[in-house]
Design an enzyme around this catalytic site. Structure first.
Site, mmCIF file in Angstrom:
data_model
loop_
_atom_site.group_PDB
_atom_site.id
_atom_site.type_symbol
_atom_site.label_atom_id
_atom_site.label_comp_id
_atom_site.label_asym_id
_atom_site.label_seq_id
_atom_site.Cartn_x
_atom_site.Cartn_y
_atom_site.Cartn_z
ATOM 1 C CG ASP A 174 58.097 50.464 34.095
ATOM 2 O OD1 ASP A 174 57.989 51.499 34.563
ATOM 3 O OD2 ASP A 174 58.007 49.030 35.126
ATOM 4 C CE LYS A 177 51.550 50.157 42.349
ATOM 5 N NZ LYS A 177 52.483 51.236 42.726
ATOM 6 C CG ASP A 190 54.604 49.586 33.769
ATOM 7 O OD1 ASP A 190 55.469 48.754 33.782
ATOM 8 O OD2 ASP A 190 54.404 50.289 34.973
HETATM 9 N N1 GDD Z 1 66.170 54.888 41.465
HETATM 10 C C1 GDD Z 1 65.570 54.401 41.417
HETATM 11 N N2 GDD Z 1 65.769 53.994 43.048
HETATM 12 N N3 GDD Z 1 64.602 54.048 40.852
HETATM 13 C C2 GDD Z 1 63.640 53.360 41.182
HETATM 14 C C3 GDD Z 1 63.601 52.548 42.848
HETATM 15 C C4 GDD Z 1 64.765 53.213 43.510
HETATM 16 O O1 GDD Z 1 64.315 52.751 44.455
HETATM 17 N N4 GDD Z 1 62.137 52.015 43.380
HETATM 18 C C5 GDD Z 1 61.515 52.291 42.407
HETATM 19 N N5 GDD Z 1 62.377 52.860 41.044
HETATM 20 C C6 GDD Z 1 61.723 52.986 39.634
HETATM 21 C C7 GDD Z 1 61.356 51.825 39.260
HETATM 22 O O2 GDD Z 1 62.803 51.135 38.046
HETATM 23 C C8 GDD Z 1 59.729 52.206 37.970
HETATM 24 O O3 GDD Z 1 60.805 52.373 36.565
HETATM 25 C C9 GDD Z 1 59.596 53.466 38.453
HETATM 26 O O4 GDD Z 1 60.701 54.279 39.463
HETATM 27 C C10 GDD Z 1 58.768 52.883 38.984
HETATM 28 O O5 GDD Z 1 58.371 51.662 39.861
HETATM 29 P P1 GDD Z 1 57.481 50.262 39.644
HETATM 30 O O6 GDD Z 1 57.619 49.324 40.244
HETATM 31 O O7 GDD Z 1 57.475 49.936 38.471
HETATM 32 O O8 GDD Z 1 56.167 51.308 39.935
HETATM 33 P P2 GDD Z 1 55.213 50.867 38.988
HETATM 34 O O9 GDD Z 1 54.695 50.239 38.055
HETATM 35 O O10 GDD Z 1 54.799 49.802 40.637
HETATM 36 O O11 GDD Z 1 53.664 51.915 40.039
HETATM 37 C C11 GDD Z 1 53.962 53.365 38.860
HETATM 38 O O12 GDD Z 1 54.310 53.623 37.898
HETATM 39 C C12 GDD Z 1 52.796 53.374 37.318
HETATM 40 C C13 GDD Z 1 52.892 54.182 35.991
HETATM 41 O O13 GDD Z 1 53.513 52.504 34.729
HETATM 42 C C14 GDD Z 1 54.100 54.852 40.236
HETATM 43 O O14 GDD Z 1 54.149 55.405 39.541
HETATM 44 C C15 GDD Z 1 52.192 54.341 39.651
HETATM 45 O O15 GDD Z 1 51.428 55.267 40.418
HETATM 46 C C16 GDD Z 1 51.760 54.590 38.131
HETATM 47 O O16 GDD Z 1 50.845 55.110 37.790
HETATM 48 MG MG MG Z 2 56.016 50.270 36.626
#
Ligand code: GDD
Ligand code: MG
Length: 363
Positions: free
Chosen positions: A110, A162, A218
């Protein structure tokens, strides 16, 4: 080269759009989010792409298989029977990612930017550490992974996911390049790369940052999806203005307007800045669109005004209606004539005949 894209998770923060399509398939600037990434990976010479999926894989397979030939890549679906988090999927795909000793890219599905894969890989190979993560700066780092570097070095001293209190405004942009040795640090079970892997690679002095130039977002929640859309359209205006509607076009107001060629636009409209209109949309006469995304097949009737909102596929906005305030309409929503919607999150197939004056979810 090889890459893994994390496409799991339920995308709950992007509901109601993700009630219809998995997050990576929701169109960002008229293209499935994940296609932006696949195109850039292919351009950087990546031939093996693993999609780590745990949610509705059938839909993803059907859509993404067609890209294999188009971009000359092999796409392998690595399907989890239980969500494995952001690191577990790497262990599940060990056979492909660890098939040789070359490094591989990992991407959150994303995140939108001008993916600098070539430069990232060169930088990574030059410093010789186990991993490199792309970082960018944001005003509010609390919802991201935060990074602190050693003084005057690309080496990471601390990685905190976070954080509750302010540490730094340098954040993990969700794009990495890792050596196969990192796979030895991950077990095949639900694991967070941010909490259970990166802090330890950093402790060993093996994790580096690469500073991103240009825009980043994001786009996993509606407000950020709209901000990301504005950033991306400005990027196009600077680098590929031919993709956008010409600023001299009679309906374009202040530029940054992306219109699919199959969309129809009525007379005396004022559209822009920062508007995306998808395929087969029908925009009536005298319509005002500003900072919004109109997804495929939606209809905006005469004299309606849409501002800072996302209009879902095949939805319809009535005459003289006004939709604003980060409203998100799911698939096939109908807003009747002369209705006001402010911050409504409206589930698919609903019909709205009364004003929504305060932000709320309509089920
Ligand atoms: N295959 C798989 N399995 N993918 C997963 C799973 C899972 O169980 N859980 C989450 N994902 C994927 C999501 O689809 C997304 O592409 C990515 O892992 C990160 O998950 P998010 O839920 O979007 O996390 P976030 O936005 O809260 O935080 C992450 O992204 C930030 C930047 O946008 C972290 O990586 C942060 O450290 C980072 O700053
Ligand atoms: Mg995200």
């Amino acid at each position: 080269m090889k890459a893994l894209i994390l496409v799991g998770g339920f995308g709950t923060r992007l509901r109601p759009l993700t009630l219809t399509l998995p997050k990576p398939l929701v169109e960002f600037a008229n293209k499935p989010m994940i296609l932006h990434q696949i195109e850039h990976l292919a351009k950087a010479g990546v031939r093996d792409i693993v999609l780590a999926v745990n949610y509705r894989p059938e839909i993803m397979v059907a859509v993404l298989k067609q890209y294999e030939e188009k971009f000359n890549v092999k796409i392998t679906f690595s399907v989890e029977t239980e969500p494995l988090g952001t690191a577990g999927p790497l262990a599940l795909a060990r056979e492909i990612l660890g098939k040789d000793d070359s490094c591989f890219f990992v991407l959150n599905s994303d995140v939108i930017c001008d993916y600098p894969f070539d430069k990232l890989a060169s930088f990574h190979k030059a410093h010789g550490g186990e991993g490199t993560i792309i970082v960018t700066k944001v005003d509010d780092p609390s919802k991201y992974g935060v990074v602190v570097n050693h003084a005057n070095s690309s080496k990471i001293e601390r990685f905190v996911e976070k954080p509750q209190t302010f540490i730094s405004n340098k954040i993990n942009a969700g794009i990495y390049v890792l050596n196969p040795s990192v796979l030895d640090r991950i077990e095949l079970k639900p694991t967070s790369i941010e909490k259970e892997v990166f802090p330890f690679i950093a402790e060993d002095g093996q994790l580096h940052t690469f500073d991103l130039e240009g825009f980043w977002m994001d786009v996993g929640q509606p407000k950020d999806f709209l901000i990301g859309t504005c950033l991306y359209l400005s990027h196009l205006a600077k680098n590929q203005p031919e993709m956008l509607a010409s600023p001299s076009c009679d309906y374009v107001h202040k530029g940054n307007v992306l219109v699919d060629p199959s969309a129809k636009i009525g007379k005396d409209c004022r559209i822009g800045p920062n508007v995306v209109i998808g395929p087969n949309c029908v925009i009536g006469d005298g319509v005002r669109l500003q900072r919004c995304v109109i997804l495929e097949g939606a209809i905006v009737k005469d004299f309606a005004w849409v501002h800072s909102s996302i209009i879902g596929w095949h939805s319809s906005i009535g005459r003289w209606s006004r939709v604003e305030g980060n409203s998100v309409l799911g698939d096939d929503v109908t807003i009747k004539d002369e209705i006001y919607v402010n911050g409504g999150s409206i589930l698919p197939h609903k019909s709205i005949a009364a004003n929504i004056t305060e932000p709320q979810i309509i089920m």
